[in-house]
Design an enzyme around this catalytic site. Sequence first.
Site: not given
Length: 537
Positions: A356-357
């Site tokens: 998740g970025t």
Amino acid sequence: MMNFDCFDQLYPSSRFPVMARRGMVCTGSALASAAGLEILRQGGNAMDAAIATAAALTVVEPAANGLGSDAFAIVWHKNELFGLNSSGFAPEAISADSIKAQGQTSMPTFGWTPVTVPGAVKAWKSLNERFGKLTLAQCLVPAIRYAEEGYPCPPVLAHYWRVAYDQYRKEFAGKPEFDEWFKTFAPEGRAPQPGDVITLKNHAKTLREIGETQTESFYHGKLADQIDACSRKYGGYLRKADLEDFENEWVTPIRMNYRGYEICELPPNGQGIIALMALNILKEFQFTEKLHVETVHRQLEAMKMAFKDGLFYITDPKAMKVKTEQLLDPKLGPDHAAQITDWAQDPQVSKLPQSGTVYLCTADEEGNMVSYIQSNYMGFGSGIVVDGTGIALQNRGRGFSLDEKHANYLEPRKRTYHTIIPGFMMKDGKAVGPFGVMGGHMQPQGHVQVAMNLIDFHFNPQMALDAPRWLWKQDNRILVEPHFPAALAKALQRRGHRIEVCLDPGVFGRGQMILRMENGTLIGGTESRTDSNIACY
């Protein structure tokens, strides 16, 4: 300049490219973009804007990054390209034997064990000290305001927040080390819904201290003490000495010439080299039609070959068994291209990493441009929030292996394989612009697809991002978006690919891009798969 029609809406999207002259900020959040634009209007440059935007994202998109994140950046400044690796290492006190002694056969996903040293905050300091026009404290003002005064929760953020909350409620019940996460991110006993106003007072307090001390408190002072105390309280390995000893690294970006354009990535421990390895193969073919079975089949096969080598070798550069130059040897392109047949091949690699970025890019009227990415790895990260600070720590250590024969074997002070990668494009020694696609192992696959959309198929930036994507998962399993042409999917299936339609747009990444035209006009695109926004003037 690239040849594309800004009114050419080839795929379902209500978005057109955005154009400006003086400055532009592209992110997955309207508020974060506004924070960067605010700094540009105050006289800051693209680097100041990137810091402000990155800090704001820890507040307005906490389901993908936080104050305990790592970060990477590619900076174009005064006709020179710079790379920054601000990924943290494993604590000095940890070892594979110590984890095995606890009965673990692999690295845990949550809790203190997979926590590595956070690098993002030091990235802000490094960018500010080397390139900034404003002070770090000035750059953090918008983020502090959002945290203190509150902001309305947008729909995509609400979705991922709810997914995390539902998982954490089941897995963390009765485990006190996770109590602070619920106090910080679910104070009303639930995830926020779209439109709910979110306030993060501890984030504001911590951000203010980071700015006032030029990050010294985070790595050497009061905040470092609080991180250390919390780690000791719950049996973690991270210590103040690890924070004190951490230094990020300025690196030289690596490049691959693809049809006259230089695609630039950062060298390992990141996986950006995998995108270049795939392009090294794909440059041996000619492509005229994007949604053609021959095009997608060859892209998939090249991608699998690149991942097979990348996952085997990429780790902390100090521990790599081969040099970067060897993996990008131009001779490998024709050799690997010749191995591609009409049938899908199984590269037989282990399960690919998730992530998740947040990604952002900025540009200013002086010609500066920044490609920047930061992440807590898996959503909110480890599930650990340091008491009273809002510092949500990453779980990047989940990428380590307990197998001593593995390239990413867990060792003290070692950096593991990293999924997050900023991209940049050049031509004839000049900047074309920054680009990036978020999402674990989707990132190099997204970089390849977006770069080819621009170069091979002459798409404008918005269409390059909105075009239907595929995602190689493992063996011959391929995910495609719902609007991916059914006839093409069937044709790929006949070649041995296992095609699955995936309804979650986030699986295919979330990207942004800014290109600078020859007359200086900035042209930006941003994902329609998320709450993305472009701020400019």
